[in-house]
Design an enzyme around this catalytic site. Sequence first.
Site, short mmCIF file in Angstrom:
data_model
loop_
_atom_site.label_atom_id
_atom_site.label_comp_id
_atom_site.label_asym_id
_atom_site.label_seq_id
_atom_site.Cartn_x
_atom_site.Cartn_y
_atom_site.Cartn_z
N THR A 109 72.93 86.96 87.97
CA THR A 109 73.09 87.02 89.44
C THR A 109 71.79 86.64 90.13
O THR A 109 71.81 86.05 91.20
CB THR A 109 73.52 88.44 89.88
OG1 THR A 109 72.82 89.40 89.11
CG2 THR A 109 75.00 88.65 89.68
N ASN B 155 80.15 84.84 79.72
CA ASN B 155 79.97 86.26 79.39
C ASN B 155 79.88 87.15 80.62
O ASN B 155 80.23 88.34 80.56
CB ASN B 155 78.71 86.41 78.53
CG ASN B 155 78.21 87.84 78.48
OD1 ASN B 155 78.74 88.69 77.74
ND2 ASN B 155 77.22 88.16 79.31
N TYR C 213 90.42 95.89 85.75
CA TYR C 213 89.57 95.29 84.71
C TYR C 213 90.45 94.70 83.60
O TYR C 213 90.26 93.56 83.18
CB TYR C 213 88.62 96.35 84.16
CG TYR C 213 87.66 95.87 83.09
CD1 TYR C 213 86.56 95.08 83.41
CD2 TYR C 213 87.85 96.23 81.75
CE1 TYR C 213 85.67 94.65 82.42
CE2 TYR C 213 86.97 95.81 80.76
CZ TYR C 213 85.87 95.02 81.10
OH TYR C 213 84.99 94.60 80.13
N SER D 117 70.99 88.12 81.53
CA SER D 117 69.81 88.94 81.82
C SER D 117 69.77 90.23 81.01
O SER D 117 68.71 90.81 80.81
CB SER D 117 69.74 89.26 83.31
OG SER D 117 70.83 90.06 83.71
N ARG D 118 70.93 90.70 80.55
CA ARG D 118 70.93 91.98 79.83
C ARG D 118 72.18 92.07 78.93
O ARG D 118 73.05 91.18 78.97
CB ARG D 118 70.88 93.16 80.81
CG ARG D 118 72.06 93.23 81.77
CD ARG D 118 71.92 94.36 82.77
NE ARG D 118 73.24 94.90 83.10
CZ ARG D 118 73.45 95.93 83.91
NH1 ARG D 118 72.43 96.55 84.47
NH2 ARG D 118 74.67 96.37 84.15
N SER E 122 87.62 91.19 76.15
CA SER E 122 87.45 92.62 75.85
C SER E 122 88.68 93.09 75.08
O SER E 122 89.74 92.45 75.14
CB SER E 122 87.35 93.40 77.17
OG SER E 122 87.43 94.79 76.95
N LYS F 138 90.81 90.80 82.18
CA LYS F 138 90.52 90.42 80.79
C LYS F 138 91.77 89.87 80.08
O LYS F 138 91.66 88.97 79.25
CB LYS F 138 89.92 91.60 80.02
CG LYS F 138 88.54 92.02 80.54
CD LYS F 138 87.51 90.89 80.43
CE LYS F 138 86.10 91.36 80.78
NZ LYS F 138 85.10 90.28 80.63
#
Length: 272
Positions: free
Chosen positions: A50, A102, A167, A27-28, A154, A171
């Site tokens: 989502t 992603n 986080y 979506s972004r 990442s 990753k």
Amino acid sequence: MPGPSAPGTAAGGMRLRGTVAMVTGASRGIGRAIAQALAAEGADLCLVATSREGLADVMAAISGTPGQKLALGFDVADRTACQAAVAQCVDRFGRLDALVNNAGIYLAKTFLEYEPADFQRLLDVNLFGVIHLTQAALPGMLERGYGRIVNIASTAGKWGSRNQSAYNVSKHAVVGLTRCVALETAARGVTVNAICPGFIDTDMLVDLKRDAATKGVADPDAVFAALINQRVPMARALRADEIAGMAVYLASPQASGLTGQSILIDGGMITA
Ligand code: NAI
């Protein structure tokens, strides 16, 4: 002399005509840029975020491209929903050739501030989302002897960072998973790779700055600009489309010899 063309322009061609690809977090940000780049190359697309409504914008933006599109809203941490989504994609398009994992979330805290629930949620989305969708997609790929898995990890999957241990753990796990699954599928036509972006100019960074402001950082924009100048040899945050080009390549038949890699796209931050 004109420079090389961007993917999807006349010279870029339609490298993914006939490829069915699923992109999560479309979506972004990075996922949206990947969806647009895949669409420009002619892929049939199953886009995930989502919420289905959140995908309306990107669906409109790619409506002129030749491939068919399907938009699905669900939480990638929900294993049953992941299995249903892959089944729906196969129902609609006949197969799934490329899966781009992603979707991801970020939460900055010191190690001592993180609650177990924070670790759990970051792992549920950033790691288990990848596991659920890959386990749903892989059997069909192995059966057909062709598949492309592209995980967006990442730089945080390659090194340590302060104040984001949960986080980084998620990753690092994606980088490890990429290496291991690649070995199990290498002889059967399926490649598994990761992209490790550095600082990318997306809403995730906007959220991060907003969060810093609520924690008393006086001028998050200035602090962030200084951080970029200090850490990134290119002295800028990268654009999402600078990640998308690599995702298109890794999702394409041309990338047949490349597997188990976690490729840094970070403006030169890590050169070792
Ligand atoms: P973003 O926050 O702008 O977009 C995240 C996307 O993932 C949205 O489409 C959202 O709907 C979706 N999403 C989030 N949680 C989900 C869930 N539980 N189920 C389904 N969809 C979900 O993020 P951005 O910046 O585009 O990041 C994309 C990926 O790239 C993430 O995995 C992130 O960790 C990674 N990344 C981002 C960097 C950056 O600087 N922006 C740097 C390195 C990696």
